[in-house]
Design a protein around this motif. Structure first.
Motif, PDB file in Angstrom:
ATOM      1  N   LEU A   1      -1.284 -10.331   5.488  1.00 21.10           N
ATOM      2  CA  LEU A   1      -2.225 -10.179   4.376  1.00 21.10           C
ATOM      3  C   LEU A   1      -3.284  -9.124   4.688  1.00 21.10           C
ATOM      4  O   LEU A   1      -3.723  -8.384   3.790  1.00 21.10           O
ATOM      5  N   CYS A   2      -3.694  -9.024   5.959  1.00 20.58           N
ATOM      6  CA  CYS A   2      -4.624  -7.956   6.334  1.00 20.58           C
ATOM      7  C   CYS A   2      -4.008  -6.596   6.036  1.00 20.58           C
ATOM      8  O   CYS A   2      -4.660  -5.708   5.465  1.00 20.58           O
ATOM      9  N   PHE A   3      -2.751  -6.432   6.405  1.00 15.19           N
ATOM     10  CA  PHE A   3      -2.039  -5.183   6.152  1.00 15.19           C
ATOM     11  C   PHE A   3      -2.024  -4.859   4.663  1.00 15.19           C
ATOM     12  O   PHE A   3      -2.344  -3.735   4.241  1.00 15.19           O
ATOM     13  N   GLU A   4      -1.665  -5.853   3.840  1.00  9.68           N
ATOM     14  CA  GLU A   4      -1.603  -5.646   2.394  1.00  9.68           C
ATOM     15  C   GLU A   4      -2.950  -5.209   1.825  1.00  9.68           C
ATOM     16  O   GLU A   4      -3.014  -4.331   0.940  1.00  9.68           O
ATOM     17  N   HIS A   5      -4.021  -5.807   2.317  1.00  8.48           N
ATOM     18  CA  HIS A   5      -5.328  -5.535   1.710  1.00  8.48           C
ATOM     19  C   HIS A   5      -6.039  -4.343   2.323  1.00  8.48           C
ATOM     20  O   HIS A   5      -6.969  -3.807   1.704  1.00  8.48           O
TER      21      HIS A   5
ATOM     22  N   TRP B   1      -4.191  -1.684   2.742  1.00  6.15           N
ATOM     23  CA  TRP B   1      -3.488  -0.700   1.919  1.00  6.15           C
ATOM     24  C   TRP B   1      -4.024  -0.651   0.489  1.00  6.15           C
ATOM     25  O   TRP B   1      -3.985   0.407  -0.155  1.00  6.15           O
ATOM     26  N   ALA B   2      -4.497  -1.777  -0.022  1.00  3.60           N
ATOM     27  CA  ALA B   2      -4.821  -1.871  -1.443  1.00  3.60           C
ATOM     28  C   ALA B   2      -5.745  -0.770  -1.952  1.00  3.60           C
ATOM     29  O   ALA B   2      -5.472  -0.181  -3.007  1.00  3.60           O
TER      30      ALA B   2
ATOM     31  N   ASP C   1       1.221   5.659   8.835  1.00  3.22           N
ATOM     32  CA  ASP C   1       1.341   4.478   9.694  1.00  3.22           C
ATOM     33  C   ASP C   1      -0.003   4.013  10.252  1.00  3.22           C
ATOM     34  O   ASP C   1      -0.048   3.328  11.272  1.00  3.22           O
ATOM     35  N   ARG C   2      -1.073   4.364   9.588  1.00  2.00           N
ATOM     36  CA  ARG C   2      -2.399   4.065  10.150  1.00  2.00           C
ATOM     37  C   ARG C   2      -2.666   2.573  10.306  1.00  2.00           C
ATOM     38  O   ARG C   2      -3.534   2.184  11.093  1.00  2.00           O
ATOM     39  N   TYR C   3      -1.948   1.729   9.566  1.00  2.00           N
ATOM     40  CA  TYR C   3      -2.184   0.287   9.665  1.00  2.00           C
ATOM     41  C   TYR C   3      -1.052  -0.447  10.385  1.00  2.00           C
ATOM     42  O   TYR C   3      -0.974  -1.678  10.315  1.00  2.00           O
ATOM     43  N   GLU C   4      -0.203   0.294  11.066  1.00  2.00           N
ATOM     44  CA  GLU C   4       0.841  -0.341  11.856  1.00  2.00           C
ATOM     45  C   GLU C   4       0.242  -0.866  13.162  1.00  2.00           C
ATOM     46  O   GLU C   4      -0.798  -0.407  13.614  1.00  2.00           O
ATOM     47  N   GLY C   5       0.917  -1.839  13.761  1.00  2.00           N
ATOM     48  CA  GLY C   5       0.454  -2.367  15.036  1.00  2.00           C
ATOM     49  C   GLY C   5      -0.442  -3.583  14.875  1.00  2.00           C
ATOM     50  O   GLY C   5      -0.501  -4.200  13.805  1.00  2.00           O
ATOM     51  N   ASP C   6      -1.138  -3.922  15.922  1.00  2.00           N
ATOM     52  CA  ASP C   6      -1.965  -5.124  15.956  1.00  2.00           C
ATOM     53  C   ASP C   6      -3.232  -4.924  15.138  1.00  2.00           C
ATOM     54  O   ASP C   6      -4.083  -4.101  15.488  1.00  2.00           O
TER      55      ASP C   6
END
Length: 205
Positions: free
Chosen positions: A62-66, A68-69, A83-88
Motif C-alpha cells: 500500500l505504501c508503494f501504491e500511494h 505512486w498516486a 523504479d524510484r519506489y522499488e526496494g524496501d
C-alpha cells in the motif's frame, strides 16, 4: 458522475452508489492508517490472505501504491516514474512508512481540479475516475486483509464495500489483469462484505 469511457450501462451501474470515487479516497486512506497503527508489535510477520505477504509486506504494497498516486494523478507515465519506489520502503518502521506515503497521497485526492483526465497504470492509460475506483477497491479489500492478518476487527466501511461491489459488477479491466486477485470462492453469506471478499478470492471463516 465519473465517465469510464465504456458503455452507458456500465456507467449507470457504478454511478448509482456515489457521484465520484475520488471523494471517498481520503477517508479510506485514514481508515487504513488507523488499522496500521493498531497492529501489535508481534503481528507484523503474521500471514495475510494475500499469498506470500505478511502484514508488513501488505503495508509495504500500500505504501508503494500511494507513493505512486501523486505522479499518476498528475498524468506522469510509469516510465517517467521509473523504479524510484522499488526496494524496501518500510525500513523496519511499517507504521511510519505508511504515514509518509499517506501524507503524499491523501492531499492529492482532494485536489480534484488538478487531476489529469487520464492516468497511466499497469492497464495502460485510463480515465482518472476509474483509477480512483481501483484505488478505493484496493484500500477496501486490503483493509480487510490487514485486519485478518493482524487479528483486528474485520468489519469494513459499508459505503466503501458497496462502491467496490458496484465497480466489480461493471466488469472492469482490473478483474482480468495480470493475476491481481485469486479466483472467486463461494460467499459465506449474501451480505455485501462477504460477497465482495468472495468475489476476490477471500475465504471468510
Amino acid at each position: 458522475m465519473p465517465d469510464f469511457s465504456h458503455d452507458g450501462a456500465r456507467r449507470a451501474r457504478v454511478g448509482r452508489v456515489t457521484a465520484d470515487a475520488r471523494e471517498l479516497l481520503p477517508a479510506a486512506i485514514d481508515r487504513f492508517g488507523t488499522r496500521v497503527h493498531a497492529v501489535g508489535d508481534d503481528r507484523w510477520a503474521a500471514p495475510t490472505p494475500c499469498a506470500s505477504w505478511s502484514v508488513a509486506d501488505l503495508v509495504g504494497h500500500l505504501c508503494f501504491e500511494h507513493l505512486w498516486a501523486p505522479h499518476e494523478l498528475a498524468g506522469t507515465s510509469m516510465e517517467q516514474v521509473g523504479d524510484r519506489y522499488e526496494g524496501d520502503l518500510l525500513h523496519d518502521d511499517p507504521a511510519g512508512a505508511w504515514d509518509r506515503a499517506a501524507a503524499r497521497s491523501r492531499p492529492r485526492w482532494t485536489a480534484v481540479a488538478e487531476h489529469a483526465p487520464r492516468v497511466h497504470t499497469i492497464f495502460g492509460w485510463i480515465p482518472v475516475a476509474e483509477y480512483a475506483e481501483q484505488m478505493l477497491l484496493d484500500l477496501t479489500v486490503h483493509e480487510w486483509d490487514l485486519a485478518r492478518g493482524a487479528g483486528l476487527d474485520e468489519r469494513v466501511d459499508p459505503d466503501a464495500v458497496g462502491r467496490a461491489l458496484a465497480y466489480l459488477d461493471a466488469d472492469p479491466v482490473m478483474l482480468t489483469g495480470p493475476g491481481l486477485f485469486a479466483d472467486p470462492v463461494p460467499a459465506r453469506s449474501d451480505g455485501p462484505q462477504d460477497r465482495l471478499l468472495a468475489r476476490l478470492g477471500r475465504r471468510v471463516r
